[in-house]
Design a protein around this motif. Sequence first.
Motif, PDB file in Angstrom:
ATOM      1  N   VAL A 101      -5.621  58.779 -43.887  1.00  0.00           N
ATOM      2  CA  VAL A 101      -5.152  58.790 -42.629  1.00  0.00           C
ATOM      3  C   VAL A 101      -5.956  60.140 -41.440  1.00  0.00           C
ATOM      4  CG1 VAL A 101      -3.746  59.440 -40.643  1.00  0.00           C
ATOM      5  CG2 VAL A 101      -3.990  57.533 -42.376  1.00  0.00           C
ATOM      6  N   ASP A 102      -5.727  61.964 -42.826  1.00  0.00           N
ATOM      7  CA  ASP A 102      -6.093  62.602 -41.908  1.00  0.00           C
ATOM      8  C   ASP A 102      -7.426  62.834 -42.424  1.00  0.00           C
ATOM      9  OD1 ASP A 102      -5.950  62.874 -45.234  1.00  0.00           O
ATOM     10  OD2 ASP A 102      -6.381  65.038 -44.937  1.00  0.00           O
ATOM     11  N   VAL A 103      -8.716  62.141 -43.131  1.00  0.00           N
ATOM     12  CA  VAL A 103      -9.962  62.362 -42.630  1.00  0.00           C
ATOM     13  C   VAL A 103     -10.433  61.476 -41.659  1.00  0.00           C
ATOM     14  CG1 VAL A 103     -12.200  61.309 -43.502  1.00  0.00           C
ATOM     15  CG2 VAL A 103     -10.965  62.584 -45.547  1.00  0.00           C
ATOM     16  N   LEU A 104     -10.048  60.550 -41.488  1.00  0.00           N
ATOM     17  CA  LEU A 104     -10.141  59.663 -39.951  1.00  0.00           C
ATOM     18  C   LEU A 104      -9.873  60.139 -38.798  1.00  0.00           C
ATOM     19  CD1 LEU A 104      -9.344  55.773 -40.825  1.00  0.00           C
ATOM     20  CD2 LEU A 104     -10.911  56.972 -40.999  1.00  0.00           C
ATOM     21  N   ASP A 105      -8.268  61.076 -38.935  1.00  0.00           N
ATOM     22  CA  ASP A 105      -7.728  61.661 -38.033  1.00  0.00           C
ATOM     23  C   ASP A 105      -8.547  63.140 -36.620  1.00  0.00           C
ATOM     24  OD1 ASP A 105      -5.594  62.194 -35.532  1.00  0.00           O
ATOM     25  OD2 ASP A 105      -5.130  63.849 -36.906  1.00  0.00           O
ATOM     26  N   ARG A 106      -9.150  63.649 -38.264  1.00  0.00           N
ATOM     27  CA  ARG A 106     -10.354  64.680 -38.454  1.00  0.00           C
ATOM     28  C   ARG A 106     -11.239  64.215 -37.930  1.00  0.00           C
ATOM     29  NH1 ARG A 106      -8.626  67.847 -43.913  1.00  0.00           N
ATOM     30  NH2 ARG A 106      -9.535  65.739 -44.900  1.00  0.00           N
ATOM     31  N   ALA A 107     -11.757  63.095 -38.434  1.00  0.00           N
ATOM     32  CA  ALA A 107     -13.476  62.697 -37.776  1.00  0.00           C
ATOM     33  C   ALA A 107     -13.601  62.307 -35.633  1.00  0.00           C
ATOM     34  CB  ALA A 107     -13.598  61.101 -38.451  1.00  0.00           C
ATOM     35  N   SER A 108     -12.275  61.708 -35.607  1.00  0.00           N
ATOM     36  CA  SER A 108     -11.402  61.203 -34.169  1.00  0.00           C
ATOM     37  C   SER A 108     -11.614  63.108 -33.523  1.00  0.00           C
ATOM     38  CB  SER A 108     -10.080  60.674 -34.221  1.00  0.00           C
ATOM     39  OG  SER A 108      -9.581  60.560 -32.978  1.00  0.00           O
TER      40      SER A 108
ATOM     41  N   PRO B 222     -11.908  57.229 -30.544  1.00  0.00           N
ATOM     42  CA  PRO B 222     -10.538  56.974 -30.734  1.00  0.00           C
ATOM     43  C   PRO B 222     -10.216  56.700 -32.104  1.00  0.00           C
ATOM     44  CG  PRO B 222     -11.820  55.432 -29.006  1.00  0.00           C
ATOM     45  CD  PRO B 222     -12.900  55.959 -29.534  1.00  0.00           C
ATOM     46  N   LEU B 223      -8.623  57.500 -32.643  1.00  0.00           N
ATOM     47  CA  LEU B 223      -8.849  57.126 -34.125  1.00  0.00           C
ATOM     48  C   LEU B 223      -8.110  55.429 -33.960  1.00  0.00           C
ATOM     49  CD1 LEU B 223      -7.312  57.997 -36.475  1.00  0.00           C
ATOM     50  CD2 LEU B 223      -5.329  58.910 -35.731  1.00  0.00           C
ATOM     51  N   LEU B 224      -7.079  55.144 -33.081  1.00  0.00           N
ATOM     52  CA  LEU B 224      -7.410  53.588 -32.875  1.00  0.00           C
ATOM     53  C   LEU B 224      -9.143  52.397 -33.301  1.00  0.00           C
ATOM     54  CD1 LEU B 224      -5.212  51.511 -33.415  1.00  0.00           C
ATOM     55  CD2 LEU B 224      -5.236  51.309 -31.458  1.00  0.00           C
TER      56      LEU B 224
ATOM     57  N   ASP C 248     -14.122  47.424 -26.617  1.00  0.00           N
ATOM     58  CA  ASP C 248     -15.134  47.413 -25.789  1.00  0.00           C
ATOM     59  C   ASP C 248     -16.179  49.953 -25.842  1.00  0.00           C
ATOM     60  OD1 ASP C 248     -13.015  49.087 -24.731  1.00  0.00           O
ATOM     61  OD2 ASP C 248     -13.502  48.068 -22.590  1.00  0.00           O
ATOM     62  N   PHE C 249     -15.113  50.504 -26.882  1.00  0.00           N
ATOM     63  CA  PHE C 249     -16.049  51.310 -27.286  1.00  0.00           C
ATOM     64  C   PHE C 249     -17.761  51.428 -27.197  1.00  0.00           C
ATOM     65  CE2 PHE C 249     -16.707  54.801 -30.146  1.00  0.00           C
ATOM     66  CZ  PHE C 249     -16.339  56.068 -29.551  1.00  0.00           C
ATOM     67  N   ALA C 250     -17.184  52.514 -26.858  1.00  0.00           N
ATOM     68  CA  ALA C 250     -19.342  52.706 -26.764  1.00  0.00           C
ATOM     69  C   ALA C 250     -19.800  54.078 -27.661  1.00  0.00           C
ATOM     70  CB  ALA C 250     -19.613  53.157 -25.463  1.00  0.00           C
ATOM     71  N   LEU C 251     -20.326  53.322 -28.850  1.00  0.00           N
ATOM     72  CA  LEU C 251     -20.544  54.539 -29.703  1.00  0.00           C
ATOM     73  C   LEU C 251     -21.381  55.625 -28.586  1.00  0.00           C
ATOM     74  CD1 LEU C 251     -21.376  52.807 -32.908  1.00  0.00           C
ATOM     75  CD2 LEU C 251     -19.938  54.705 -32.369  1.00  0.00           C
ATOM     76  N   GLU C 252     -22.375  54.826 -28.259  1.00  0.00           N
ATOM     77  CA  GLU C 252     -23.191  55.904 -27.017  1.00  0.00           C
ATOM     78  C   GLU C 252     -22.449  56.853 -26.054  1.00  0.00           C
ATOM     79  OE1 GLU C 252     -22.998  52.448 -26.822  1.00  0.00           O
ATOM     80  OE2 GLU C 252     -23.988  51.770 -28.386  1.00  0.00           O
ATOM     81  N   SER C 253     -21.585  57.387 -26.071  1.00  0.00           N
ATOM     82  CA  SER C 253     -20.443  57.826 -25.690  1.00  0.00           C
ATOM     83  C   SER C 253     -20.496  59.095 -26.198  1.00  0.00           C
ATOM     84  CB  SER C 253     -19.051  57.342 -24.321  1.00  0.00           C
ATOM     85  OG  SER C 253     -18.395  57.169 -25.864  1.00  0.00           O
ATOM     86  N   LEU C 254     -20.251  59.055 -26.854  1.00  0.00           N
ATOM     87  CA  LEU C 254     -20.204  60.309 -28.534  1.00  0.00           C
ATOM     88  C   LEU C 254     -21.240  61.427 -28.380  1.00  0.00           C
ATOM     89  CD1 LEU C 254     -18.668  58.805 -31.239  1.00  0.00           C
ATOM     90  CD2 LEU C 254     -17.721  59.647 -29.215  1.00  0.00           C
ATOM     91  N   LYS C 255     -21.216  62.550 -27.899  1.00  0.00           N
ATOM     92  CA  LYS C 255     -22.141  63.654 -28.008  1.00  0.00           C
ATOM     93  C   LYS C 255     -22.723  64.382 -29.119  1.00  0.00           C
ATOM     94  CE  LYS C 255     -19.649  65.573 -23.820  1.00  0.00           C
ATOM     95  NZ  LYS C 255     -18.949  66.801 -23.161  1.00  0.00           N
ATOM     96  N   LYS C 256     -23.662  64.630 -29.711  1.00  0.00           N
ATOM     97  CA  LYS C 256     -24.536  64.558 -30.476  1.00  0.00           C
ATOM     98  C   LYS C 256     -24.107  66.203 -31.075  1.00  0.00           C
ATOM     99  CE  LYS C 256     -28.340  61.513 -30.952  1.00  0.00           C
ATOM    100  NZ  LYS C 256     -27.753  60.726 -32.394  1.00  0.00           N
TER     101      LYS C 256
END
Length: 110
Positions: free
Chosen positions: A57-64, A70-72, A81-89
Amino acid sequence: MRPDETIPTLNTAAICERLKQVRVQVCGSRGQSHFAALLHLSPSTYNYYEKGRIPPVDVLDRASHVTGAPLLWLIRGEPSDFALESLKKIELAPGAMNGTHVESGATASL
């Protein structure tokens, strides 16, 4: 939750796949070592997670935290409906094996 309701099991393969999708989105298809460094992991440890070992969980939390995913969503795929494209490079700053990265044109230190 009622006592007769069952708790859905986690799809561990899907967790690993979503983590990989986030990594590819923010660091590119060849950015596995860079993403591992952002998570304070060795490349070989991170590689285990992409290959199917469930990350703690701590690795997933850091990734979030590092990516804004979103962690969930990383854990359960919610919201659907989360859009991966919304994440910044997140790109390595020139000569940056010291933990410095560039996000949207600004340099930040880990």
